[in-house]
Design a protein around this motif. Sequence first.
Motif, PDB file in Angstrom:
ATOM      1  N   ILE A 168     -16.143   3.259   1.958  1.00  0.00           N
ATOM      2  CA  ILE A 168     -15.748   2.494   3.151  1.00  0.00           C
ATOM      3  C   ILE A 168     -14.343   1.925   2.967  1.00  0.00           C
ATOM      4  O   ILE A 168     -13.483   2.021   3.857  1.00  0.00           O
ATOM      5  N   ALA A 169     -14.095   1.304   1.795  1.00  0.00           N
ATOM      6  CA  ALA A 169     -12.806   0.689   1.536  1.00  0.00           C
ATOM      7  C   ALA A 169     -11.680   1.721   1.532  1.00  0.00           C
ATOM      8  O   ALA A 169     -10.607   1.521   2.125  1.00  0.00           O
ATOM      9  N   LEU A 170     -11.905   2.855   0.867  1.00  0.00           N
ATOM     10  CA  LEU A 170     -10.882   3.888   0.800  1.00  0.00           C
ATOM     11  C   LEU A 170     -10.588   4.474   2.175  1.00  0.00           C
ATOM     12  O   LEU A 170      -9.430   4.714   2.528  1.00  0.00           O
ATOM     13  N   ASN A 171     -11.634   4.690   2.968  1.00  0.00           N
ATOM     14  CA  ASN A 171     -11.418   5.232   4.305  1.00  0.00           C
ATOM     15  C   ASN A 171     -10.732   4.230   5.218  1.00  0.00           C
ATOM     16  O   ASN A 171      -9.951   4.626   6.096  1.00  0.00           O
ATOM     17  N   TYR A 172     -10.998   2.950   5.030  1.00  0.00           N
ATOM     18  CA  TYR A 172     -10.339   1.925   5.848  1.00  0.00           C
ATOM     19  C   TYR A 172      -8.831   1.924   5.592  1.00  0.00           C
ATOM     20  O   TYR A 172      -8.033   1.812   6.524  1.00  0.00           O
ATOM     21  N   LEU A 173      -8.435   2.037   4.323  1.00  0.00           N
ATOM     22  CA  LEU A 173      -7.017   1.979   3.987  1.00  0.00           C
ATOM     23  C   LEU A 173      -6.310   3.320   4.151  1.00  0.00           C
ATOM     24  O   LEU A 173      -5.138   3.378   4.518  1.00  0.00           O
ATOM     25  N   TYR A 174      -7.040   4.423   3.853  1.00  0.00           N
ATOM     26  CA  TYR A 174      -6.366   5.728   3.769  1.00  0.00           C
ATOM     27  C   TYR A 174      -7.056   6.849   4.530  1.00  0.00           C
ATOM     28  O   TYR A 174      -6.668   7.996   4.450  1.00  0.00           O
TER      29      TYR A 174
ATOM     30  N   LEU B  37       0.845  -1.187   0.000  1.00  0.00           N
ATOM     31  CA  LEU B  37       0.000   0.000   0.000  1.00  0.00           C
ATOM     32  C   LEU B  37       0.882   1.239   0.000  1.00  0.00           C
ATOM     33  O   LEU B  37       2.092   1.162   0.241  1.00  0.00           O
ATOM     34  N   VAL B  38       0.289   2.395  -0.248  1.00  0.00           N
ATOM     35  CA  VAL B  38       1.010   3.657  -0.149  1.00  0.00           C
ATOM     36  C   VAL B  38       1.215   3.977   1.330  1.00  0.00           C
ATOM     37  O   VAL B  38       0.285   3.871   2.133  1.00  0.00           O
ATOM     38  N   THR B  39       2.436   4.348   1.688  1.00  0.00           N
ATOM     39  CA  THR B  39       2.774   4.615   3.086  1.00  0.00           C
ATOM     40  C   THR B  39       3.197   6.075   3.273  1.00  0.00           C
ATOM     41  O   THR B  39       3.032   6.900   2.373  1.00  0.00           O
ATOM     42  N   SER B  40       3.740   6.371   4.449  1.00  0.00           N
ATOM     43  CA  SER B  40       4.159   7.736   4.833  1.00  0.00           C
ATOM     44  C   SER B  40       2.988   8.694   4.797  1.00  0.00           C
ATOM     45  O   SER B  40       3.057   9.796   4.236  1.00  0.00           O
ATOM     46  N   LEU B  41       1.883   8.272   5.405  1.00  0.00           N
ATOM     47  CA  LEU B  41       0.675   9.083   5.443  1.00  0.00           C
ATOM     48  C   LEU B  41       0.725  10.048   6.620  1.00  0.00           C
ATOM     49  O   LEU B  41       1.301   9.739   7.650  1.00  0.00           O
TER      50      LEU B  41
ATOM     51  N   ASN C 220       8.417  -0.124  -1.289  1.00  0.00           N
ATOM     52  CA  ASN C 220       8.799   0.980  -0.409  1.00  0.00           C
ATOM     53  C   ASN C 220       7.645   1.931  -0.113  1.00  0.00           C
ATOM     54  O   ASN C 220       7.839   2.982   0.505  1.00  0.00           O
ATOM     55  N   GLY C 221       6.420   1.583  -0.572  1.00  0.00           N
ATOM     56  CA  GLY C 221       5.251   2.366  -0.210  1.00  0.00           C
ATOM     57  C   GLY C 221       4.920   3.504  -1.142  1.00  0.00           C
ATOM     58  O   GLY C 221       4.125   4.392  -0.787  1.00  0.00           O
ATOM     59  N   SER C 222       5.493   3.504  -2.332  1.00  0.00           N
ATOM     60  CA  SER C 222       5.168   4.534  -3.318  1.00  0.00           C
ATOM     61  C   SER C 222       4.056   4.041  -4.233  1.00  0.00           C
ATOM     62  O   SER C 222       3.965   2.847  -4.517  1.00  0.00           O
ATOM     63  N   PRO C 223       3.218   4.959  -4.725  1.00  0.00           N
ATOM     64  CA  PRO C 223       2.198   4.541  -5.694  1.00  0.00           C
ATOM     65  C   PRO C 223       2.852   4.119  -6.998  1.00  0.00           C
ATOM     66  O   PRO C 223       3.979   4.545  -7.299  1.00  0.00           O
ATOM     67  N   TYR C 224       2.161   3.280  -7.770  1.00  0.00           N
ATOM     68  CA  TYR C 224       2.674   2.940  -9.094  1.00  0.00           C
ATOM     69  C   TYR C 224       2.813   4.228  -9.890  1.00  0.00           C
ATOM     70  O   TYR C 224       1.967   5.120  -9.801  1.00  0.00           O
ATOM     71  N   LYS C 225       3.874   4.330 -10.669  1.00  0.00           N
ATOM     72  CA  LYS C 225       4.280   5.639 -11.178  1.00  0.00           C
ATOM     73  C   LYS C 225       3.663   6.051 -12.504  1.00  0.00           C
ATOM     74  O   LYS C 225       3.877   7.194 -12.936  1.00  0.00           O
ATOM     75  N   THR C 226       2.930   5.151 -13.175  1.00  0.00           N
ATOM     76  CA  THR C 226       2.431   5.514 -14.502  1.00  0.00           C
ATOM     77  C   THR C 226       1.016   5.018 -14.738  1.00  0.00           C
ATOM     78  O   THR C 226       0.666   3.908 -14.353  1.00  0.00           O
TER      79      THR C 226
END
Length: 274
Positions: free
Chosen positions: A268-274, A95-99, A169-175
């Motif tokens: 719900i899903a988006l709020n659970y993860l982010y 997942l994307v980290t450093s939130l 490393n928790g970065s979003p896919y870049k493209t």
Amino acid sequence: MSKKVSTLLAACLLTGALFVSCQKDQSSNQTPATVSQDALSRISALGFNVADARKVEGGYLVEGDILLSEEDLASTPATPNLRIAETEQYRTNNLVTSLPRTITVRVTGLPDAYVQGTDEAIRRYNALNLRIQFQRTTGRKADITIQGFYQGPSGGFITLGSSGFPTKNGSPYKTVSMNTHPDAYGSNPDVLYVASVIQHEVGHCIGFRHTDYMDRSFSCGPAGAGNEGASNIGAVHIPGTPTGPDQASWMLACSNGGNRTFNANDVIALNYLY
């Protein structure tokens, strides 16, 4: 993401990963490179359907729109596969980290409808007030670059857009790659339609798999039947999401070809993860 091609150009979108370069000189009748049996075995071991897997620049395109690199095929994830999917919302292991964080997005080499579509997709995400926010930039560097490729129909479908999954490393896919072939969006692309495809592809970039992971025929029809498999990439159920069919989810494998945004369960899903 793909569109089923017929004489009426009825739209059925498949979603997922991307081509990593602009391919404006590519022939619409180009024969896909043969995928070796070893690569097919490794794709299957990662939990992806090997039907219609294609060798493309940057790796292998599977399930219509998900790009797996050679590095992906060689990886051994630390997180165990938790379950075979049924019909709930699913995420990948990474997942994307450093939130909280702001993810920058740039659009390069694409017509204005794609720029407007990007702005609309960003608006939809930011309206949820998540711990990740998106911001379009005109600079040369960004966390996610939305670019074009040019490819005609193949096997009764045309790829509309594609992307991949977050890095270790928790970065979003870049493209995110969007098809500029006339058979994809027509000569005058509908901005909300384009926005819906970008919104879906960005969902993959931050770690979402298809809502109908267990059987893509739910949204794709008989031609898309099949479980996407037990995945080592990750198919982790998101608590609080439904265990029955969810017609309007933004992460269905195939779309109705029109404007589709988040439904209540997506939120719900988006709020659970982010």
